[in-house]
Scaffold this active site. Structure first.
Site, PDB file in Angstrom:
ATOM      1  N   TYR A   1      -4.255  31.678 -17.715  1.00 41.62           N
ATOM      2  CA  TYR A   1      -3.355  32.692 -17.144  1.00 41.62           C
ATOM      3  C   TYR A   1      -2.670  33.486 -18.255  1.00 41.62           C
ATOM      4  O   TYR A   1      -2.766  34.720 -18.305  1.00 41.62           O
ATOM      5  CB  TYR A   1      -2.323  32.005 -16.247  1.00 41.62           C
TER       6      TYR A   1
ATOM      7  N   PHE B   1       1.518  38.057  -2.238  1.00 44.94           N
ATOM      8  CA  PHE B   1       2.973  38.167  -2.069  1.00 44.94           C
ATOM      9  C   PHE B   1       3.478  39.517  -2.592  1.00 44.94           C
ATOM     10  O   PHE B   1       3.913  40.379  -1.811  1.00 44.94           O
ATOM     11  CB  PHE B   1       3.624  36.972  -2.780  1.00 44.94           C
TER      12      PHE B   1
ATOM     13  N   ASN C   1     -12.966  46.323 -14.660  1.00 46.10           N
ATOM     14  CA  ASN C   1     -13.402  47.136 -13.517  1.00 46.10           C
ATOM     15  C   ASN C   1     -12.341  48.163 -13.127  1.00 46.10           C
ATOM     16  O   ASN C   1     -12.656  49.291 -12.756  1.00 46.10           O
ATOM     17  CB  ASN C   1     -13.757  46.235 -12.331  1.00 46.10           C
TER      18      ASN C   1
ATOM     19  N   SER D   1      -4.586  38.373  -9.000  1.00 44.90           N
ATOM     20  CA  SER D   1      -4.589  37.219  -9.904  1.00 44.90           C
ATOM     21  C   SER D   1      -3.761  36.126  -9.262  1.00 44.90           C
ATOM     22  O   SER D   1      -2.622  36.366  -8.863  1.00 44.90           O
ATOM     23  CB  SER D   1      -3.972  37.509 -11.275  1.00 44.90           C
TER      24      SER D   1
END
Ligand SMILES: NC(=O)c1ccc[n+]([C@@H]2O[C@H](COP(=O)([O-])OP(=O)(O)OC[C@H]3O[C@@H](n4cnc5c(N)ncnc54)[C@H](O)[C@@H]3O)[C@@H](O)[C@H]2O)c1
Length: 317
Positions: free
Chosen positions: A149, A16, A103, A79
């Protein structure tokens, strides 16, 4: 892809926020490589973006980045962010915000690129300071159902600080408060897509708790304007900073439900279910820092943002 433009890599660019960000970066003269595993994102989110300067690659960010000859900016927006996924994809979420962030930071080091990290208001947990300013350290349950989260994002920020301190790289962190808009999944589980989908299918709107908990909702174009302002600001102003981005227009969830019913023009009712564990009772950013550093503040009203989102949801629901 033309080499004349700065090269931005956007993780989560099929999602989104990431897809809107990708469009704005292309408009702002970047060439963009999207890296996305399309777990919660959808290739359709980028289908309308016609550009010779865009490349979309299916890639899990927990694996090292593909080899690039040059990278100028890395936007880490991968995520899952929906509470619906917090239990079923807990490990993936925690790793995306730890291994994935590692990364990104390694790539920033290798290419001497700046990194823009997507953090979240969830790092403040169920806050006992209101509104939440950037110096507030938060009130997070490290063992609760939202921990993968919330703590994942906190670790992501901490790792960024470690790389800054040890390697001197330029990392800018945006702490995003509830944002909504077109392209959110209709089954996303977050409150605005939930309400819109229910209202459009003549179902009652599900309110968790008594609906007196508050949130403040930022329309996605305002958020993306803020992210670009952070990316474009000179390093002496924003490198190493964490900056809240969100709306200060706080509203109770039951009042939000009434606004949605009004915009959709339906007389569906509200049904009440119990509040999930650790659901924050109050949420509103202090955006003084963004105003001072970036001259940024949201412009789109909730009414207008809901109308624009509804228009796009009508095509999909
Ligand atoms: N929308 C909000 O209100 C909000 C609020 C706070 C923070 N954020 C942050 O903004 C970012 C984007 O959120 P969103 O609302 O667009 O959610 P989203 O689910 O629509 O987008 C996330 C994208 O990341 C991809 N992704 C997830 N894990 C991945 C992995 N391991 N490798 C590659 N791609 C992966 C998904 O497929 C998806 O395209 C997230 O980092 C989220 O934490 C969003």
């Amino acid at each position: 892809m033309s080499k004349d433009r700065p090269h931005a890599v956007v993780t989560g660019g099929g999602g989104f926020v990431g897809s809107h960000l990708t469009e704005s970066l292309l408009d702002a003269n970047r060439r963009v490589t999207v890296l996305d595993n399309f777990g919660s994102g959808r290739p359709e989110n980028l289908a309308s973006v016609e550009s010779d300067h865009l490349e979309v690659r299916e890639h899990d960010i927990c694996d090292p980045l593909p080899a690039f000859t040059d990278v100028d900016e890395l936007y880490h927006f991968a995520s899952r962010a929906s509470p619906e996924d917090f239990a079923s994809h807990a490990v993936e979420i925690a790793l995306t915000n730890s291994e994935g962030t590692r990364n990104i930071l390694d790539a920033a080091r290798e290419h001497e690129a700046k990194a823009i990290l997507a953090s979240t208001s969830e790092i403040y947990g169920d806050p006992d300071v209101h509104p939440q300013h950037e110096q507030y350290n938060g009130n997070v349950n490290i063992r609760g159902p939202r921990a993968p989260y919330d703590e994942g994002k906190r670790f992501s920020e901490a790792l960024a600080v470690a790389y800054e301190q040890q390697y001197g790289i330029d990392v800018r962190t945006v702490r995003i408060f509830n944002t909504y808009g077109p392209r959110m999944r209709t089954d996303d589980g977050r409150v605005i897509p939930n309400f819109l989908t229910q209202a459009l299918t003549d179902e009652d709107l599900t309110v968790y708790g008594d609906g007196t908990q508050t949130r403040s909702f930022c329309y996605v174009s305002d958020l993306v304007r803020g992210i670009l302002a952070v990316a474009d600001a000179p390093p002496d102003r924003v490198a190493g900073e964490a900056i809240n981005l969100g709306s200060t227009d706080e509203i109770e969830i039951r009042a939000l439900a009434a606004r949605v019913l009004n915009v959709v023009e339906t007389d569906a009712a509200l049904t009440y279910e119990s509040l999930p564990q650790d659901d924050p009772s109050q949420r509103r950013p202090d955006i003084t820092k963004a105003k001072e550093l970036l001259e940024w503040e949201p412009k789109v009203t909730l009414e207008e943002g809901l109308r624009r989102t509804l228009e796009e949801f009508r095509k999909r629901v």
